[in-house]
Scaffold this motif. Structure first.
Motif, mmCIF file in Angstrom:
data_model
loop_
_atom_site.group_PDB
_atom_site.id
_atom_site.type_symbol
_atom_site.label_atom_id
_atom_site.label_comp_id
_atom_site.label_asym_id
_atom_site.label_seq_id
_atom_site.Cartn_x
_atom_site.Cartn_y
_atom_site.Cartn_z
ATOM 1 N N THR A 424 -1.290 -27.232 -27.923
ATOM 2 C CA THR A 424 -0.281 -26.071 -28.418
ATOM 3 C C THR A 424 1.014 -26.398 -27.876
ATOM 4 O OG1 THR A 424 -0.637 -24.622 -26.382
ATOM 5 C CG2 THR A 424 -2.101 -24.490 -28.069
ATOM 6 N N ILE A 425 1.946 -26.069 -28.569
ATOM 7 C CA ILE A 425 3.497 -26.092 -28.410
ATOM 8 C C ILE A 425 3.882 -24.599 -27.761
ATOM 9 C CG2 ILE A 425 5.655 -26.460 -29.543
ATOM 10 C CD1 ILE A 425 4.784 -28.854 -30.620
ATOM 11 N N ILE A 426 4.825 -25.035 -26.807
ATOM 12 C CA ILE A 426 5.685 -23.664 -26.342
ATOM 13 C C ILE A 426 7.150 -23.628 -26.772
ATOM 14 C CG2 ILE A 426 6.503 -22.381 -24.382
ATOM 15 C CD1 ILE A 426 4.088 -23.561 -22.775
ATOM 16 N N LEU A 427 7.498 -22.655 -27.647
ATOM 17 C CA LEU A 427 8.947 -22.861 -27.564
ATOM 18 C C LEU A 427 9.485 -21.477 -26.868
ATOM 19 C CD1 LEU A 427 8.734 -22.380 -31.859
ATOM 20 C CD2 LEU A 427 9.700 -24.281 -30.499
ATOM 21 N N THR A 428 10.759 -22.010 -26.284
ATOM 22 C CA THR A 428 11.158 -20.914 -25.332
ATOM 23 C C THR A 428 12.762 -20.829 -25.440
ATOM 24 O OG1 THR A 428 11.168 -20.070 -23.145
ATOM 25 C CG2 THR A 428 11.647 -22.461 -23.334
ATOM 26 N N LEU A 429 13.132 -19.880 -25.113
ATOM 27 C CA LEU A 429 14.715 -19.514 -25.223
ATOM 28 C C LEU A 429 15.024 -18.161 -24.323
ATOM 29 C CD1 LEU A 429 14.905 -16.659 -27.164
ATOM 30 C CD2 LEU A 429 14.729 -17.928 -29.209
ATOM 31 N N ALA A 430 16.474 -18.074 -24.019
ATOM 32 C CA ALA A 430 16.865 -17.032 -23.046
ATOM 33 C C ALA A 430 16.560 -17.346 -21.754
ATOM 34 C CB ALA A 430 16.569 -15.714 -23.706
ATOM 35 N N CYS A 431 16.904 -16.532 -20.892
ATOM 36 C CA CYS A 431 16.743 -16.662 -19.426
ATOM 37 C C CYS A 431 15.337 -16.442 -18.926
ATOM 38 C CB CYS A 431 17.784 -15.772 -18.484
ATOM 39 S SG CYS A 431 17.486 -14.193 -18.798
ATOM 40 N N GLY A 432 14.670 -15.906 -19.869
ATOM 41 C CA GLY A 432 12.991 -15.895 -19.194
ATOM 42 C C GLY A 432 12.428 -16.989 -19.118
ATOM 43 N N LYS A 433 12.952 -18.177 -19.631
ATOM 44 C CA LYS A 433 12.355 -19.470 -19.558
ATOM 45 C C LYS A 433 12.325 -20.008 -18.213
ATOM 46 C CE LYS A 433 16.456 -21.988 -20.875
ATOM 47 N NZ LYS A 433 17.176 -21.080 -22.139
ATOM 48 N N PHE A 434 13.238 -19.365 -17.583
ATOM 49 C CA PHE A 434 13.510 -19.788 -15.964
ATOM 50 C C PHE A 434 12.217 -19.573 -15.255
ATOM 51 C CE2 PHE A 434 17.988 -19.853 -17.266
ATOM 52 C CZ PHE A 434 18.190 -21.300 -16.630
ATOM 53 N N ARG A 435 11.458 -18.739 -15.446
ATOM 54 C CA ARG A 435 10.075 -18.647 -15.060
ATOM 55 C C ARG A 435 8.887 -19.844 -15.160
ATOM 56 N NH1 ARG A 435 8.991 -13.812 -11.857
ATOM 57 N NH2 ARG A 435 10.998 -12.617 -12.668
ATOM 58 N N PHE A 436 9.296 -20.932 -15.980
ATOM 59 C CA PHE A 436 8.546 -21.890 -16.083
ATOM 60 C C PHE A 436 9.259 -23.139 -16.701
ATOM 61 C CE2 PHE A 436 8.077 -18.862 -19.617
ATOM 62 C CZ PHE A 436 8.455 -19.757 -21.022
ATOM 63 N N ASN A 437 10.346 -23.175 -16.968
ATOM 64 C CA ASN A 437 11.050 -24.234 -17.653
ATOM 65 C C ASN A 437 10.946 -25.670 -16.635
ATOM 66 O OD1 ASN A 437 13.268 -23.423 -15.840
ATOM 67 N ND2 ASN A 437 14.796 -23.815 -17.413
ATOM 68 N N LYS A 438 10.790 -25.688 -15.417
ATOM 69 C CA LYS A 438 11.025 -26.559 -14.398
ATOM 70 C C LYS A 438 9.308 -27.117 -14.316
ATOM 71 C CE LYS A 438 14.992 -25.156 -12.049
ATOM 72 N NZ LYS A 438 15.405 -23.994 -12.532
ATOM 73 N N LEU A 439 8.534 -26.500 -15.082
ATOM 74 C CA LEU A 439 7.289 -27.165 -14.981
ATOM 75 C C LEU A 439 6.893 -28.231 -16.029
ATOM 76 C CD1 LEU A 439 5.289 -23.715 -14.495
ATOM 77 C CD2 LEU A 439 6.037 -25.290 -12.706
ATOM 78 N N ASP A 440 5.877 -29.090 -15.820
ATOM 79 C CA ASP A 440 5.692 -30.510 -16.502
ATOM 80 C C ASP A 440 4.608 -30.022 -17.395
ATOM 81 O OD1 ASP A 440 5.178 -32.519 -17.819
ATOM 82 O OD2 ASP A 440 4.807 -33.819 -15.861
#
Length: 554
Positions: A424-440
């Motif tokens: 699956t693909i995750i699209l993300t935007l706004a600051c909510g992504k900082f919960r997981f945007n540093k994960l691989d």
């Protein structure tokens, strides 16, 4: 004597009911009540502005922009300076009187539209008791709910319109709808059904406003490109740029070039690294920290400066209050503010302060993340994506985005992202992504599994991606293998939600709590029409989503 207030416009409002003494956001009762007076005046401006429009009288651009900026100033975590609100109130009164004069004779003027504010802050606070959200105790709860829903959505659209104005872009249809909508909040003849449809009309207008901002950004700075961004520190003096305003960042980059100052983005400024006209500056070195609600800890005692361009500002600690600068709509009492003079901003004070502080003394080991997947970048791979879905290589898309915040329960979004299947693909935007945007999250079908679409201001990109995929598959958006898992905090999220609903998008999961200003009856309408639902647990929500066979038309 302690002042009373009432505010329930954000997700973190006290007890999910309303802040009554001081805002969870940090604003005190003085600021909250001055904001109520300002909004009351803006409703009167809406009434007379609409009468001008009906008579074919063109409203001055200065008034249009004032309405946008004044609305934006009352959005959560933007302006906490009471003196600035007194100025706004006096300007609003003058502009309302101008519109009243140009509108000519009018029958059946609502009492609220005739309101004239007093001259002093103390008297304004007394008046606030008569104009706040709950001032009319006899108002039908569902009518109040839908009026407030519209007002809060307008605050969100005002943010988008403000950023477009900064780049010289505006739209008469968008401007005119501010007057129509604000006037409607004073119209006691409107029913629940009327106001519901007006909220849906807002959603369509907000889509136009977001498209306007997208065009303004991309025509000025180019289309965002996939770009690696440093998320660790570099040696040397530095300035951290927070908020959302790309023009302020560009101007600061120009004024700091060659001066040995590193520029870091913070929170919602992270997507700036994907724009060609911004990333060409070599001293735009990386991104500092995480989401807005961590700033008090992350900025604590740092040997550099912070420039706050828009929301989201928190009360600065004494350890960095002297090195935090505000500009534009943003304000905090007794902190340095950089004004625009004759169309230009001089960032010399923050530059000199940054150089004097000296900055970080050593480099950290490098770590990078990937940004820059706006609609242009994603849709350039549309054929690959479509084929991957048809072949079964990509099974589902999840839009996991929205605002971050401090309330417990937001770990849901991290856990949900971590549990999404590898196909699956995750699209993300706004600051909510900082919960997981540093994960691989790895890759799928040759694409990164996590695609950062941008700021909350870039929600238009996510909508365009969804609409383009529905066209490619010749199906309705609701038939796509796409699920929206949204978090909300402030009023831009409210406006985006109304836009999604106005497009007929269903099955949105919203959290971590539902808005306190939405009554049970209004919520039931949203459930019945759009099947909107609160988040539950990551496991249960994922099972419910993936248990439905996605439709792909051959």
């Amino acid at each position: 004597m302690d002042q009373a207030m009432f505010c329930y416009q954000c997700e973190q409002t006290l007890g999910s009911k309303g802040c009554v003494k001081v805002g969870v956001c940090g604003k005190d009762a003085t600021v909250a009540n001055l904001q109520d007076v300002l909004i009351h005046l803006l409703k009167g401006i809406g009434f007379y502005g609409q009468k001008n429009i009906e008579k074919g009288v063109k409203i001055r651009s200065k008034i249009n922009k004032f309405v946008v900026d004044a609305m934006f100033s009352t959005l959560t975590n933007v302006n906490f300076d009471p003196d600035r609100f007194v100025e706004y109130i006096k300007l609003a009164d003058a502009m309302k009187e101008e519109l009243k004069t140009s509108a000519g004779e009018i029958e059946n003027v609502p009492k609220a539209a005739t309101y004239r504010p007093p001259n002093t802050l103390e008297e304004m606070l007394e008046d606030a008791k008569q104009v706040g959200v709950m001032a009319d105790e006899n108002l039908d709860m569902d009518i109040r709910s839908l009026r407030e829903l519209l007002i809060y959505a307008f605050k969100g659209m005002a943010a988008y319109a403000h950023h477009a104005y900064v780049l010289g872009k505006f739209d008469d249809e968008v401007n005119n709808f501010f007057y129509k909508g604000l006037a409607a909040t004073l119209d006691d003849s409107l029913t629940v059904e009327n106001l519901f449809h007006l909220n849906m009309e807002f959603g369509q207008t907000n889509l136009k406003c977001m498209a306007l901002l997208d065009a303004a950004n991309t025509s000025t700075y180019g289309n965002p490109e996939p770009t690696e961004v440093l998320i660790t520190k570099k040696k040397g003096p530095f300035i951290i740029v927070s908020g959302h305003d790309l023009k302020d960042l560009k101007n600061l980059l120009e004024q700091t070039e060659g001066k040995g100052i590193n520029i870091y983005t913070h929170c919602e400024m992270l997507p700036a690294h994907g724009y060609p006209e911004l990333k060409k500056y070599k001293h735009l070195v990386g991104n500092f920290g995480g989401a807005w609600q961590k700033q008090q800890n992350e900025f604590d005692g740092i040997p550099g400066c912070i420039l706050m361009t828009t929301n989201c500002l928190q009360k600065p600690r004494e350890s960095y209050k002297d090195r935090l600068f505000t500009t534009s709509i943003v304000g905090w009492p007794d902190t340095p503010h950089i004004d625009e003079v004759n169309g230009k901003k001089d960032f010399t004070p923050i530059i000199e302060k940054a150089l004097a502080l000296g900055g970080f003394t050593e480099d950290e080991p490098e770590k990078k993340i990937l940004v820059g997947f706006g609609h242009n970048a994603v849709l350039s791979h549309a054929d690959t994506i479509v084929e991957a879905v048809k072949s079964g290589a990509i099974k589902h898309f999840f839009l996991i985005g929205g605002c971050d915040g401090a309330r417990p329960g937001r770990n849901y979004y991290t856990e949900f992202a971590e549990k999404t299947p590898q196909d699956t693909i995750i699209l993300t935007l706004a600051c909510g992504k900082f919960r997981f945007n540093k994960l691989d999250f790895g890759t799928v079908a040759g694409l990164p599994r996590l695609l950062d679409v941008g700021q909350c201001n870039d929600s238009y990109s996510a909508i365009q991606i969804a609409l383009a995929l529905s066209k490619a598959f010749d199906c309705d958006v609701n038939e796509l293998p796409l699920s929206m898992i949204l978090s909300w905090y402030e009023q831009k999220a409210v406006g985006i939600l109304l836009t999604l609903l106005s497009l007929g998008i269903k099955n949105i999961r919203l959290g971590p709590t539902l808005p306190a200003f939405v009554t049970p009856n209004v919520l039931q309408v949203l459930v019945d029409k759009f099947n909107i639902s609160p988040i539950s647990t990551p496991e249960d929500d994922l099972n419910a989503i993936l248990g439905i066979e996605p439709l792909v038309k051959k």
